[in-house]
Design an enzyme around this catalytic site. Structure first.
Site, mmCIF file in Angstrom:
data_model
loop_
_atom_site.group_PDB
_atom_site.id
_atom_site.type_symbol
_atom_site.label_atom_id
_atom_site.label_comp_id
_atom_site.label_asym_id
_atom_site.label_seq_id
_atom_site.Cartn_x
_atom_site.Cartn_y
_atom_site.Cartn_z
ATOM 1 N N GLN A 193 -0.875 -13.723 -6.197
ATOM 2 C CA GLN A 193 -1.205 -12.891 -5.035
ATOM 3 C C GLN A 193 -0.354 -13.321 -3.838
ATOM 4 O O GLN A 193 -0.520 -14.437 -3.340
ATOM 5 C CB GLN A 193 -2.693 -13.067 -4.726
ATOM 6 C CG GLN A 193 -3.197 -12.286 -3.530
ATOM 7 C CD GLN A 193 -4.551 -12.810 -3.056
ATOM 8 O OE1 GLN A 193 -4.933 -13.934 -3.360
ATOM 9 N NE2 GLN A 193 -5.269 -12.007 -2.301
ATOM 10 N N SER B 27 -1.520 -19.458 -5.467
ATOM 11 C CA SER B 27 -1.780 -20.188 -6.706
ATOM 12 C C SER B 27 -1.130 -19.421 -7.845
ATOM 13 O O SER B 27 -0.947 -18.209 -7.773
ATOM 14 C CB SER B 27 -3.286 -20.380 -6.929
ATOM 15 O OG SER B 27 -3.979 -19.220 -6.627
ATOM 16 N N GLU C 175 -12.067 -10.324 -4.531
ATOM 17 C CA GLU C 175 -11.894 -11.771 -4.451
ATOM 18 C C GLU C 175 -13.214 -12.438 -4.079
ATOM 19 O O GLU C 175 -13.624 -13.420 -4.662
ATOM 20 C CB GLU C 175 -10.818 -12.109 -3.407
ATOM 21 C CG GLU C 175 -10.606 -13.608 -3.229
ATOM 22 C CD GLU C 175 -9.448 -13.923 -2.287
ATOM 23 O OE1 GLU C 175 -9.097 -13.059 -1.466
ATOM 24 O OE2 GLU C 175 -8.905 -15.027 -2.402
ATOM 25 N N SER D 37 -1.170 -14.210 2.021
ATOM 26 C CA SER D 37 -1.126 -15.077 3.204
ATOM 27 C C SER D 37 0.296 -15.473 3.562
ATOM 28 O O SER D 37 1.153 -15.598 2.689
ATOM 29 C CB SER D 37 -1.911 -16.365 2.945
ATOM 30 O OG SER D 37 -3.271 -16.084 2.853
ATOM 31 N N GLU E 267 -15.753 -19.074 8.850
ATOM 32 C CA GLU E 267 -15.899 -18.462 10.178
ATOM 33 C C GLU E 267 -15.646 -16.949 10.101
ATOM 34 O O GLU E 267 -16.380 -16.153 10.693
ATOM 35 C CB GLU E 267 -14.930 -19.119 11.162
ATOM 36 C CG GLU E 267 -15.329 -20.525 11.574
ATOM 37 C CD GLU E 267 -15.242 -21.546 10.430
ATOM 38 O OE1 GLU E 267 -14.356 -21.392 9.549
ATOM 39 O OE2 GLU E 267 -16.061 -22.474 10.397
#
Lengths: 398, 383
Positions: free
Chosen positions: A117, A152, A235, A120, A368
């Site tokens: 994936q 990953s 996810e 990010s 958060e």
């Protein structure tokens, strides 16, 4: 095609047994067996016929998995291909063309093609929609430049799901486009990213003038945010839910240690242990209830809670384990950079477990951000102020 | 695994109880009653018994009850908690009813063997059957005379020639009970609350909506309903049921606090914004929601184990009190803080829920007492 409403667990189990009668797992090549299982619609029964499924309820999958496991049939090693199964597949199914679904889903499920994936970026973590990797049109394809991080399986992956910026002149959510990337394409460079445990479970991926054919675009140009929401939704569902036995995971390790090592026991640790046991059991029962809600077709908001709970609990219990061990807790096995093929939260040493658990409240959405989601989407409180919402992406300070 | 969801029947039951409570027991009235001479609402109790027919849910059908399961009772408890309704449901319809069901002949058979023929002969199980029928019709209410803080029933009353003497302190729901169930060395006795030897003294209680009292027996006449050790087993099962189902009341208390505070956070403005737009407060209330979500699953599990006679019931009940009790307290405390000044006023009802939550967290034993029980049940011995 069987009628969805009339196929029950017994019928599905019978179907697996019929399949096994024709395909002896012991006498068939592993890959051939898995391909045949996919073609028989017994890969993931909730997928449509022709794409590895039978169009049945997801709840029936467990019976299928059980029947194959009972005879020791080879499986597709789901832990090795978790990103493909859990995130890429549902996204391709929902947003892909017929051709993309036919091309990608079968080798994804059999494990012939491992997926990773590419979401990010160093400058886009919680604020994923602010990502900067650029894709520009070039003839019948696209040229991609940028850097991804925390990937990953990138070092074992054949394919990737990738979100890029195709229009910097519009606000951030509107200018994204989603692609399926061949990780062997020229210009894709994978470098290990070493983490606090010493190993490199994740990677940085550098994309330098990588060419992607337009046929590997998933969804419309500019629709990348909507497509990636499908990925992210799956996810979070895949973390923390499910039915597991009592004392599964870290609580089992800590409770086992308590039982086997009476010399480690103190009154203060006993109370901590019992508090942890209670919290772990409450989390487990919450996971069972969530699974029952999903099976009953009531996808409640409890899913958002699961990951927050798991992260906090795993951190609390791994910390307790190291403390309980006292002097032994000062020792570790190895800080050298390893490249494990499969992530194991509960493997190796107490020190490794303690440190690895720190990632649980960051990966897949920080606790958060998840609290924001709970407050805003579940409880209906006002959303955070978004100063970049109506500003062209290129004009947002970064 | 056990079904942890709510059935359609249960949701319908919830709706009818909620509607009745909203109409007959609004919070301002509950607050006024707390300072009146009658802290229990006998009219509301009558409505629950006669109009909704929910006080006999646990009474077997052949005795005129609903023969329902603990799942439905749990839903009623959630709603009563959500309204901090001042009725003796927990004491009469749950604990005393379960104790009496444990005294019925078929369930008593096992215990009678241990107690010996002489002890068994003295007990009259017909008393239990008759009383259960009266409880189901709402004609009388009963209470098991044990301290509300007691996890296991202790014997504090002696008996001689059918006359009972002793004092039990901090008893819940005895203030309006017609019948007292009293545990002695000989077994469980039924005592009429109007007996001249009975003194029930109300005490100023932490929980304004469930006033406790001290019960003193001075030669009060009693009838033996179950001989020891069947009586001890009946009392133990009653307190276990109380622990398991109290979690649903605690869940209801937490649900009201959460819902009310979220609503408040959407309307209260400071610095020109609703306070629910501040991330520091959003994260706190999100954590409360996470807690309550888990508490719901744990409370449902305890109710389901009780309903199904699941062998895991002792763990489920102890878990319920070790987990849900503290969640209810934390929720009430967080919600009071998130309300700011108004949450600290007598007029605003949060304090009723805080007091109920804190008192409930001690009822049937504290969380740490229940953690100690778990330690024994799952083989995690102390140091």
């Amino acid at each position: 095609m069987p009628d969805v409403d009339t196929v029950d667990e017994g019928a599905v189990r019978a179907r697996v047994r019929d399949f096994l009668a024709d395909h002896d797992p012991a006498g068939t090549d592993r890959l051939e067996f898995l391909r045949a299982r996919f073609d028989a619609g017994l890969a993931w029964v909730h997928f449509p016929p022709g794409l590895g499924g039978l169009g049945l309820s997801r709840a029936l999958q467990q019976a299928v998995t059980d029947e194959f496991a009972k005879v020791g049939a080879p499986d597709n090693d789901p832990r090795r291909i978790g990103i493909g199964l859990g995130m890429a597949a549902p996204t391709i199914l929902r947003h892909g063309t017929d051709e993309q679904r036919r091309r990608y889903l079968r080798p994804l499920w059999t494990g012939e093609e491992v997926w990773c994936q590419l979401f990010s970026e160093p400058g886009a973590g919680s604020d994923l929609a602010g990502l900067a990797t650029r894709a520009v049109p070039d003839g019948d394809g696209w040229i991609v430049n940028g850097q991804k991080v925390w990937t990953s399986s990138a070092h074992t992956a054949k394919r990737a799901i990738l979100v890029t910026r195709t229009d910097p002149d519009v606000p951030k959510h509107q200018g994204l486009t989603y692609f399926l990337l061949d990780m062997q394409a020229p210009g894709v460079e994978v470098r290990p990213l070493r983490q606090i445990t010493g190993e490199a479970e994740f990677n940085e991926v550098f994309l330098s003038d990588v060419r992607i054919p337009d046929g590997d675009r998933l969804g419309a140009v500019g629709d990348g945010w909507a497509v990636s929401q499908t990925t992210l939704m799956h996810e979070r569902v895949s973390i923390g839910g499910g039915i597991v036995p009592r004392e599964f995971g870290e609580i089992g390790i800590v409770a086992g240690l308590w039982r086997e090592r009476p010399e480690l026991r103190t009154h203060a640790l006993h109370d901590q242990l019992l508090r942890g046991w209670v919290d772990a059991e409450a989390a487990r029962i919450t996971g069972v209830r969530l699974t029952q809600q999903l099976a009953a077709g009531q996808p409640g908001p409890e899913g958002s809670a699961s990951k927050v709970i798991f992260a906090r609990l795993n951190q609390q219990l791994t910390s307790l384990e190291v403390e309980m061990l006292g002097e032994e807790g000062l020792r570790h096995d190895d800080w050298t950079m390893r490249r494990e093929a499969v992530v194991d939260f509960f493997g190796r040493t107490p020190v490794h477990r303690y440190l690895r658990a720190k990632g649980n409240s960051i990966e897949g959405g920080t606790s958060e951000i998840l609290r924001n989601i709970i407050a805003e989407r579940v409880l209906g409180l006002p959303t955070e102020m978004r100063v970049d919402k109506d500003v062209a992406w290129k004009d947002v300070p970064r | 695994m056990t079904d942890l969801l709510y059935s359609e029947v249960e949701e319908a039951l919830r709706a009818s109880v909620r509607a009745l409570l909203a109409a007959r027991s609004p919070l301002p009235a509950v607050l006024r009653r707390a300072e009146s001479g009658e802290t229990y609402d006998t009219h509301l109790w009558h409505a629950l018994a006669v109009e909704l027919d929910v006080v006999g849910l646990l009474v077997p059908e052949h005795l005129g009850g609903a023969g329902a399961s603990a799942r439905e009772v749990a839903v009623v408890m959630e709603e009563l908690g959500r309204a901090v309704a001042p009725v003796p449901f927990l004491g009469s319809a749950v604990v005393a009813t379960t104790a009496l069901v444990g005294c019925l002949p078929d369930t008593e058979a096992d215990g009678a063997e241990d107690g010996g023929p002489a002890a068994a002969a003295a007990a009259d199980p017909e008393i239990a059957a008759k009383l259960l029928a009266e409880l189901a019709r709402g004609e009388r209410t009963a209470v098991l005379v044990v301290s509300f803080a007691s996890r296991a029933g202790a014997v504090a009353v002696t008996v001689a020639d059918g006359r009972l003497t002793g004092t039990v302190t901090s008893v819940a729901d005895a203030l309006v009970a017609d019948v007292l169930l009293v545990l002695t060395e000989d077994g469980l006795y039924v005592v009429d609350a109007t007996d001249p030897g009975v003194t029930v003294t109300p005490i100023v209680s932490l929980d304004l909506t469930r006033q406790l009292c001290d019960v003193t027996l001075d030669g009060a006449a009693g009838r033996l309903v179950a001989a020891a050790p069947a009586a001890s087993a009946a009392v133990a099962s009653a307190l276990l049921a109380g622990s398991a189902l109290l979690a649903s009341e605690q869940l209801g208390v937490a649900m009201w606090c959460l819902e009310t505070t979220v609503d408040y956070m959407k309307t209260r403005r400071q610095f020109g914004r609703v306070i629910g737009s501040y991330q520091a407060l959003k994260h706190r209330i999100a954590d409360v929601w996470v807690d309550v979500t888990q508490a719901r699953a744990v409370a449902r599990y305890a109710a389901a184990c009780l309903a199904d006679g699941d062998p895991d019931l002792p763990v489920a009940a102890a878990l319920a009190q070790a987990f849900v009790g503290p969640v209810a307290v934390r929720t009430a405390e967080e919600c009071l803080q998130l309300h700011g000044g108004i949450g600290f006023t007598w007029e605003y009802p949060i304090h009723l829920f805080l007091k109920r939550a804190k008192a409930d967290s001690i009822a049937f034993g504290t969380a740490s007492a229940h953690r100690a029980v778990i330690a024994g049940l799952v083989d995690l011995p102390p140091a």
